[in-house]
Design a protein around this motif. Structure first.
Motif, mmCIF file in Angstrom:
data_model
loop_
_atom_site.group_PDB
_atom_site.id
_atom_site.type_symbol
_atom_site.label_atom_id
_atom_site.label_comp_id
_atom_site.label_asym_id
_atom_site.label_seq_id
_atom_site.Cartn_x
_atom_site.Cartn_y
_atom_site.Cartn_z
ATOM 1 N N GLN A 150 0.827 -1.189 0.000
ATOM 2 C CA GLN A 150 0.000 0.000 0.000
ATOM 3 C C GLN A 150 0.868 1.249 0.000
ATOM 4 O OE1 GLN A 150 -2.566 -0.001 3.343
ATOM 5 N NE2 GLN A 150 -4.392 0.269 2.129
ATOM 6 N N HIS A 151 0.464 2.198 -0.816
ATOM 7 C CA HIS A 151 1.173 3.483 -0.828
ATOM 8 C C HIS A 151 0.540 4.381 0.218
ATOM 9 C CE1 HIS A 151 3.579 2.759 -4.360
ATOM 10 N NE2 HIS A 151 2.514 2.242 -4.943
ATOM 11 N N THR A 152 1.357 5.005 1.010
ATOM 12 C CA THR A 152 0.823 5.949 1.983
ATOM 13 C C THR A 152 1.120 7.359 1.498
ATOM 14 O OG1 THR A 152 2.839 5.807 3.265
ATOM 15 C CG2 THR A 152 1.022 4.394 3.958
ATOM 16 N N HIS A 153 0.085 7.996 1.037
ATOM 17 C CA HIS A 153 0.216 9.390 0.602
ATOM 18 C C HIS A 153 -0.285 10.274 1.714
ATOM 19 C CE1 HIS A 153 1.238 8.530 -3.538
ATOM 20 N NE2 HIS A 153 0.289 7.599 -3.558
ATOM 21 N N ARG A 154 0.401 11.357 1.883
ATOM 22 C CA ARG A 154 -0.057 12.320 2.867
ATOM 23 C C ARG A 154 -1.267 13.051 2.292
ATOM 24 N NH1 ARG A 154 4.355 16.017 5.951
ATOM 25 N NH2 ARG A 154 3.019 16.375 7.703
ATOM 26 N N VAL A 155 -2.337 13.039 2.997
ATOM 27 C CA VAL A 155 -3.553 13.671 2.509
ATOM 28 C C VAL A 155 -3.697 15.040 3.168
ATOM 29 C CG1 VAL A 155 -6.055 13.467 2.306
ATOM 30 C CG2 VAL A 155 -4.632 11.430 2.220
ATOM 31 N N TYR A 156 -3.761 16.058 2.336
ATOM 32 C CA TYR A 156 -3.974 17.411 2.837
ATOM 33 C C TYR A 156 -5.391 17.821 2.485
ATOM 34 C CZ TYR A 156 1.050 17.875 3.417
ATOM 35 O OH TYR A 156 2.344 17.712 3.823
ATOM 36 N N PRO A 157 -6.116 18.319 3.449
ATOM 37 C CA PRO A 157 -7.460 18.803 3.113
ATOM 38 C C PRO A 157 -7.352 19.905 2.059
ATOM 39 C CG PRO A 157 -7.073 18.892 5.490
ATOM 40 C CD PRO A 157 -5.783 18.519 4.830
ATOM 41 N N ARG A 158 -8.369 20.017 1.251
ATOM 42 C CA ARG A 158 -8.359 20.998 0.161
ATOM 43 C C ARG A 158 -8.090 22.405 0.691
ATOM 44 N NH1 ARG A 158 -11.902 24.241 -3.001
ATOM 45 N NH2 ARG A 158 -11.111 24.342 -5.139
ATOM 46 N N GLY A 159 -8.721 22.746 1.809
ATOM 47 C CA GLY A 159 -8.539 24.081 2.375
ATOM 48 C C GLY A 159 -7.086 24.379 2.702
ATOM 49 N N ALA A 160 -6.373 23.387 3.232
ATOM 50 C CA ALA A 160 -4.954 23.575 3.570
ATOM 51 C C ALA A 160 -4.122 23.774 2.300
ATOM 52 C CB ALA A 160 -4.434 22.381 4.366
ATOM 53 N N ARG A 161 -4.437 23.018 1.255
ATOM 54 C CA ARG A 161 -3.703 23.175 -0.013
ATOM 55 C C ARG A 161 -3.957 24.550 -0.626
ATOM 56 N NH1 ARG A 161 -6.027 18.156 -1.185
ATOM 57 N NH2 ARG A 161 -7.220 19.121 -2.857
ATOM 58 N N VAL A 162 -5.223 24.963 -0.628
ATOM 59 C CA VAL A 162 -5.581 26.268 -1.198
ATOM 60 C C VAL A 162 -4.948 27.385 -0.368
ATOM 61 C CG1 VAL A 162 -7.494 27.851 -1.690
ATOM 62 C CG2 VAL A 162 -7.699 25.428 -2.275
ATOM 63 N N SER A 163 -4.966 27.239 0.943
ATOM 64 C CA SER A 163 -4.366 28.220 1.840
ATOM 65 C C SER A 163 -2.874 28.393 1.529
ATOM 66 C CB SER A 163 -4.574 27.773 3.279
ATOM 67 O OG SER A 163 -3.899 28.618 4.159
ATOM 68 N N HIS A 164 -2.167 27.276 1.401
ATOM 69 C CA HIS A 164 -0.731 27.312 1.091
ATOM 70 C C HIS A 164 -0.495 27.953 -0.276
ATOM 71 C CE1 HIS A 164 3.453 26.110 1.128
ATOM 72 N NE2 HIS A 164 3.276 25.624 -0.088
ATOM 73 N N LEU A 165 -1.293 27.567 -1.251
ATOM 74 C CA LEU A 165 -1.164 28.114 -2.602
ATOM 75 C C LEU A 165 -1.391 29.624 -2.597
ATOM 76 C CD1 LEU A 165 -0.853 27.466 -5.643
ATOM 77 C CD2 LEU A 165 -3.326 27.126 -5.708
ATOM 78 N N LEU A 166 -2.428 30.069 -1.903
ATOM 79 C CA LEU A 166 -2.698 31.512 -1.823
ATOM 80 C C LEU A 166 -1.552 32.254 -1.145
ATOM 81 C CD1 LEU A 166 -6.501 31.640 -0.934
ATOM 82 C CD2 LEU A 166 -5.423 32.403 -3.060
ATOM 83 N N ARG A 167 -1.015 31.683 -0.065
ATOM 84 C CA ARG A 167 0.103 32.336 0.641
ATOM 85 C C ARG A 167 1.287 32.533 -0.307
ATOM 86 N NH1 ARG A 167 4.705 31.328 3.275
ATOM 87 N NH2 ARG A 167 4.639 29.085 3.037
#
Length: 127
Positions: A2-19
């Motif tokens: 099994q691959h373990t990918h780190r799952v980031y909630p969409r809000g956290a990804r969008v927040s980082h992208l906006l920053r």
């Protein structure tokens, strides 16, 4: 296996992208006052509520809180323009309204460093 990918909630990804994008945008905006162009604010964090209807953009200043109110006023005045540019750059359906807030967390660290710098040297203890 099994691959373990780190799952980031969409809000956290969008927040980082906006920053990241707002920080880059502040280096590119034209017509900013000279002091803002020379000592631009650092974008420390973007807070997005779960519904992503607004974005609180936290900024700090290298020279401390003295210019915070004036800088916030300029950033708020240019927020609509920044939203338009971000809308063209980012693959997001909607860019939330941007609200700028001065992040004073770093001032406390600077104040503490200033206090520590002015303490008298510790007396050497002789045994």
């Amino acid at each position: 296996m099994q691959h373990t990918h780190r799952v980031y909630p969409r809000g956290a990804r969008v927040s980082h992208l906006l920053r990241e994008e707002i920080a880059a945008l502040l280096r590119e905006l034209h017509g900013l006052p000279a002091d803002l162009a020379l000592l631009p604010p650092s974008i420390t964090m973007v807070d997005l509520p779960a519904d992503m209807r607004s974005a609180t953009v936290f900024f700090s200043l290298m020279d401390g809180p003295g210019r915070a109110a004036a800088v916030r006023q300029i950033l708020d005045a240019r927020a609509g323009e920044m939203r338009q540019i971000l809308g063209k750059r980012l693959a997001l359906r909607r860019i939330p309204p941007l609200h700028f807030v001065y992040d004073a967390r770093f001032d406390r660290g600077a104040e503490m460093a200033e206090i520590l710098a002015h303490l008298p040297p510790a007396a050497d203890e002789e045994a």
